[in-house]
Scaffold this motif. Structure first.
Motif, PDB file in Angstrom:
ATOM      1  N   HIS A  57      38.139  -2.807  68.609  1.00  0.00           N
ATOM      2  CA  HIS A  57      39.474  -3.390  68.746  1.00  0.00           C
ATOM      3  C   HIS A  57      40.204  -3.497  67.415  1.00  0.00           C
ATOM      4  CE1 HIS A  57      38.205  -4.197  72.802  1.00  0.00           C
ATOM      5  NE2 HIS A  57      37.221  -4.926  72.360  1.00  0.00           N
ATOM      6  N   GLY A  58      39.899  -2.580  66.492  1.00  0.00           N
ATOM      7  CA  GLY A  58      40.580  -2.545  65.208  1.00  0.00           C
ATOM      8  C   GLY A  58      40.228  -3.692  64.285  1.00  0.00           C
ATOM      9  N   THR A  59      39.118  -4.400  64.571  1.00  0.00           N
ATOM     10  CA  THR A  59      38.744  -5.519  63.715  1.00  0.00           C
ATOM     11  C   THR A  59      37.940  -5.018  62.526  1.00  0.00           C
ATOM     12  OG1 THR A  59      36.784  -6.064  65.038  1.00  0.00           O
ATOM     13  CG2 THR A  59      38.842  -7.181  65.612  1.00  0.00           C
ATOM     14  N   ASP A  60      37.849  -5.846  61.510  1.00  0.00           N
ATOM     15  CA  ASP A  60      37.316  -5.448  60.222  1.00  0.00           C
ATOM     16  C   ASP A  60      36.003  -6.164  59.916  1.00  0.00           C
ATOM     17  OD1 ASP A  60      37.083  -4.445  57.654  1.00  0.00           O
ATOM     18  OD2 ASP A  60      38.618  -5.746  56.816  1.00  0.00           O
ATOM     19  N   GLY A  61      34.960  -5.387  59.679  1.00  0.00           N
ATOM     20  CA  GLY A  61      33.670  -5.953  59.336  1.00  0.00           C
ATOM     21  C   GLY A  61      33.659  -6.661  57.999  1.00  0.00           C
ATOM     22  N   VAL A  62      34.469  -6.190  57.069  1.00  0.00           N
ATOM     23  CA  VAL A  62      34.527  -6.838  55.753  1.00  0.00           C
ATOM     24  C   VAL A  62      35.076  -8.257  55.894  1.00  0.00           C
ATOM     25  CG1 VAL A  62      35.553  -6.784  53.444  1.00  0.00           C
ATOM     26  CG2 VAL A  62      34.722  -4.662  54.499  1.00  0.00           C
ATOM     27  N   GLU A  63      36.161  -8.399  56.634  1.00  0.00           N
ATOM     28  CA  GLU A  63      36.732  -9.729  56.840  1.00  0.00           C
ATOM     29  C   GLU A  63      35.737 -10.648  57.548  1.00  0.00           C
ATOM     30  OE1 GLU A  63      40.523  -9.442  58.778  1.00  0.00           O
ATOM     31  OE2 GLU A  63      41.343  -8.160  57.200  1.00  0.00           O
ATOM     32  N   ALA A  64      35.044 -10.124  58.544  1.00  0.00           N
ATOM     33  CA  ALA A  64      34.046 -10.921  59.257  1.00  0.00           C
ATOM     34  C   ALA A  64      32.919 -11.338  58.316  1.00  0.00           C
ATOM     35  CB  ALA A  64      33.490 -10.135  60.442  1.00  0.00           C
ATOM     36  N   ALA A  65      32.431 -10.406  57.511  1.00  0.00           N
ATOM     37  CA  ALA A  65      31.345 -10.724  56.575  1.00  0.00           C
ATOM     38  C   ALA A  65      31.779 -11.778  55.563  1.00  0.00           C
ATOM     39  CB  ALA A  65      30.891  -9.452  55.858  1.00  0.00           C
ATOM     40  N   MET A  66      33.022 -11.679  55.096  1.00  0.00           N
ATOM     41  CA  MET A  66      33.518 -12.678  54.146  1.00  0.00           C
ATOM     42  C   MET A  66      33.622 -14.055  54.798  1.00  0.00           C
ATOM     43  SD  MET A  66      36.150 -10.519  51.660  1.00  0.00           S
ATOM     44  CE  MET A  66      37.536 -11.046  52.560  1.00  0.00           C
ATOM     45  N   GLU A  67      34.073 -14.096  56.045  1.00  0.00           N
ATOM     46  CA  GLU A  67      34.192 -15.377  56.752  1.00  0.00           C
ATOM     47  C   GLU A  67      32.806 -15.973  57.030  1.00  0.00           C
ATOM     48  OE1 GLU A  67      36.112 -18.640  58.569  1.00  0.00           O
ATOM     49  OE2 GLU A  67      36.790 -17.129  57.137  1.00  0.00           O
ATOM     50  N   ILE A  68      31.855 -15.133  57.401  1.00  0.00           N
ATOM     51  CA  ILE A  68      30.485 -15.601  57.639  1.00  0.00           C
ATOM     52  C   ILE A  68      29.878 -16.129  56.344  1.00  0.00           C
ATOM     53  CG2 ILE A  68      28.141 -14.823  58.218  1.00  0.00           C
ATOM     54  CD1 ILE A  68      29.548 -12.894  60.270  1.00  0.00           C
ATOM     55  N   PRO A  75      24.387 -13.796  53.909  1.00  0.00           N
ATOM     56  CA  PRO A  75      24.729 -12.498  53.328  1.00  0.00           C
ATOM     57  C   PRO A  75      24.716 -11.376  54.362  1.00  0.00           C
ATOM     58  CG  PRO A  75      22.465 -13.026  52.829  1.00  0.00           C
ATOM     59  CD  PRO A  75      23.033 -14.220  53.568  1.00  0.00           C
ATOM     60  N   SER A  76      25.274 -10.247  53.955  1.00  0.00           N
ATOM     61  CA  SER A  76      25.395  -9.080  54.829  1.00  0.00           C
ATOM     62  C   SER A  76      24.891  -7.822  54.145  1.00  0.00           C
ATOM     63  CB  SER A  76      26.858  -8.850  55.209  1.00  0.00           C
ATOM     64  OG  SER A  76      27.377  -9.949  55.889  1.00  0.00           O
ATOM     65  N   ILE A  77      24.555  -6.863  54.972  1.00  0.00           N
ATOM     66  CA  ILE A  77      24.370  -5.469  54.562  1.00  0.00           C
ATOM     67  C   ILE A  77      25.379  -4.687  55.378  1.00  0.00           C
ATOM     68  CG2 ILE A  77      22.876  -3.437  54.653  1.00  0.00           C
ATOM     69  CD1 ILE A  77      20.481  -5.275  54.294  1.00  0.00           C
ATOM     70  N   PHE A  78      26.185  -3.869  54.710  1.00  0.00           N
ATOM     71  CA  PHE A  78      27.185  -3.076  55.406  1.00  0.00           C
ATOM     72  C   PHE A  78      26.616  -1.742  55.854  1.00  0.00           C
ATOM     73  CE2 PHE A  78      30.206  -5.826  53.114  1.00  0.00           C
ATOM     74  CZ  PHE A  78      30.920  -6.285  54.207  1.00  0.00           C
ATOM     75  N   ILE A  79      27.076  -1.313  57.030  1.00  0.00           N
ATOM     76  CA  ILE A  79      26.697  -0.034  57.614  1.00  0.00           C
ATOM     77  C   ILE A  79      27.982   0.738  57.866  1.00  0.00           C
ATOM     78  CG2 ILE A  79      25.560   1.085  59.567  1.00  0.00           C
ATOM     79  CD1 ILE A  79      24.244  -1.716  60.061  1.00  0.00           C
ATOM     80  N   SER A  80      27.990   2.015  57.500  1.00  0.00           N
ATOM     81  CA  SER A  80      29.182   2.816  57.755  1.00  0.00           C
ATOM     82  C   SER A  80      28.870   4.301  57.674  1.00  0.00           C
ATOM     83  CB  SER A  80      30.270   2.474  56.733  1.00  0.00           C
ATOM     84  OG  SER A  80      31.438   3.224  56.998  1.00  0.00           O
ATOM     85  N   GLY A  81      29.657   5.065  58.390  1.00  0.00           N
ATOM     86  CA  GLY A  81      29.567   6.509  58.293  1.00  0.00           C
ATOM     87  C   GLY A  81      30.269   7.032  57.048  1.00  0.00           C
ATOM     88  N   LYS A  82      31.069   6.176  56.435  1.00  0.00           N
ATOM     89  CA  LYS A  82      31.829   6.576  55.248  1.00  0.00           C
ATOM     90  C   LYS A  82      31.741   5.463  54.210  1.00  0.00           C
ATOM     91  CE  LYS A  82      36.384   7.976  53.687  1.00  0.00           C
ATOM     92  NZ  LYS A  82      37.792   8.090  54.029  1.00  0.00           N
ATOM     93  N   LEU A  83      30.849   5.644  53.240  1.00  0.00           N
ATOM     94  CA  LEU A  83      30.692   4.650  52.179  1.00  0.00           C
ATOM     95  C   LEU A  83      31.098   5.259  50.844  1.00  0.00           C
ATOM     96  CD1 LEU A  83      27.376   2.842  53.141  1.00  0.00           C
ATOM     97  CD2 LEU A  83      29.642   1.835  52.929  1.00  0.00           C
ATOM     98  N   ALA A  91      34.677  -3.686  50.170  1.00  0.00           N
ATOM     99  CA  ALA A  91      33.620  -4.562  50.674  1.00  0.00           C
ATOM    100  C   ALA A  91      33.082  -5.532  49.613  1.00  0.00           C
ATOM    101  CB  ALA A  91      32.467  -3.714  51.212  1.00  0.00           C
ATOM    102  N   ALA A  92      33.313  -5.254  48.355  1.00  0.00           N
ATOM    103  CA  ALA A  92      32.733  -6.050  47.263  1.00  0.00           C
ATOM    104  C   ALA A  92      32.990  -7.556  47.353  1.00  0.00           C
ATOM    105  CB  ALA A  92      33.207  -5.505  45.918  1.00  0.00           C
ATOM    106  N   PRO A  93      34.193  -8.016  47.759  1.00  0.00           N
ATOM    107  CA  PRO A  93      34.409  -9.464  47.828  1.00  0.00           C
ATOM    108  C   PRO A  93      33.469 -10.195  48.800  1.00  0.00           C
ATOM    109  CG  PRO A  93      36.509  -8.324  47.863  1.00  0.00           C
ATOM    110  CD  PRO A  93      35.438  -7.282  48.005  1.00  0.00           C
ATOM    111  N   ALA A  94      32.869  -9.478  49.740  1.00  0.00           N
ATOM    112  CA  ALA A  94      31.922 -10.088  50.679  1.00  0.00           C
ATOM    113  C   ALA A  94      30.543 -10.293  50.035  1.00  0.00           C
ATOM    114  CB  ALA A  94      31.794  -9.235  51.933  1.00  0.00           C
ATOM    115  N   ARG A  95      30.358  -9.758  48.841  1.00  0.00           N
ATOM    116  CA  ARG A  95      29.092  -9.855  48.103  1.00  0.00           C
ATOM    117  C   ARG A  95      27.902  -9.363  48.936  1.00  0.00           C
ATOM    118  NH1 ARG A  95      30.377 -15.433  47.533  1.00  0.00           N
ATOM    119  NH2 ARG A  95      28.185 -15.903  47.805  1.00  0.00           N
ATOM    120  N   PRO A  96      27.998  -8.120  49.440  1.00  0.00           N
ATOM    121  CA  PRO A  96      26.909  -7.593  50.278  1.00  0.00           C
ATOM    122  C   PRO A  96      25.619  -7.414  49.486  1.00  0.00           C
ATOM    123  CG  PRO A  96      28.383  -5.828  49.662  1.00  0.00           C
ATOM    124  CD  PRO A  96      29.025  -7.110  49.178  1.00  0.00           C
TER     125      PRO A  96
END
Length: 120
Positions: A57-68, A75-83, A91-96
């Motif tokens: 639904h066009g939502t952003d994992g970075v924003e979610a990770a930062m809010e969490i 903390p989070s680990i990011f997953i993506s097809g394009k890193l 993604a850096a502000p989320a401190r993955p």
């Protein structure tokens, strides 16, 4: 380690869950959108969130990770097809604690989880 999986591709989410369990971790829940991820983190209080950069639904994992991270200090680990560099910078502000590129292997996940566990 207790893990929340946030991934909008059902097959990928199921694969992550199977591998995490196989590696000895507990998957406490899954979510497909940013708002569901934040709610699930509040409810389940995982040790770590595996989260896709772009969600349903066009939502952003970075924003979610930062809010969490802000609410629960989880903390989070990011997953993506394009890193690429731009994605990592965004993604850096989320401190993955790490990144996993799709398609990933069992070894990729094992390494990322072991590294994250050493930092938690």
């Amino acid at each position: 380690m207790r893990i929340l999986i946030v991934e909008d591709e059902m097959i990928t989410a199921m694969h992550l869950e199977d591998l995490a369990i196989e590696l000895g971790h507990t998957v406490v829940g899954t979510a497909q959108t940013a708002s569901a991820a934040v709610s699930a983190a509040d409810s389940f209080r995982p040790d770590l969130v595996l989260i896709d950069l772009r969600l349903a639904h066009g939502t952003d994992g970075v924003e979610a990770a930062m809010e969490i991270r802000r609410r629960q200090n989880i903390p989070s680990i990011f997953i993506s097809g394009k890193l690429d560099d731009a994605s990592r910078k965004r993604a850096a502000p989320a401190r993955p604690l790490g990144y996993i590129t799709k398609p990933f292997t069992r070894e990729d996940l094992a390494l990322a989880l072991a590294e994250a566990q050493s930092q938690i």
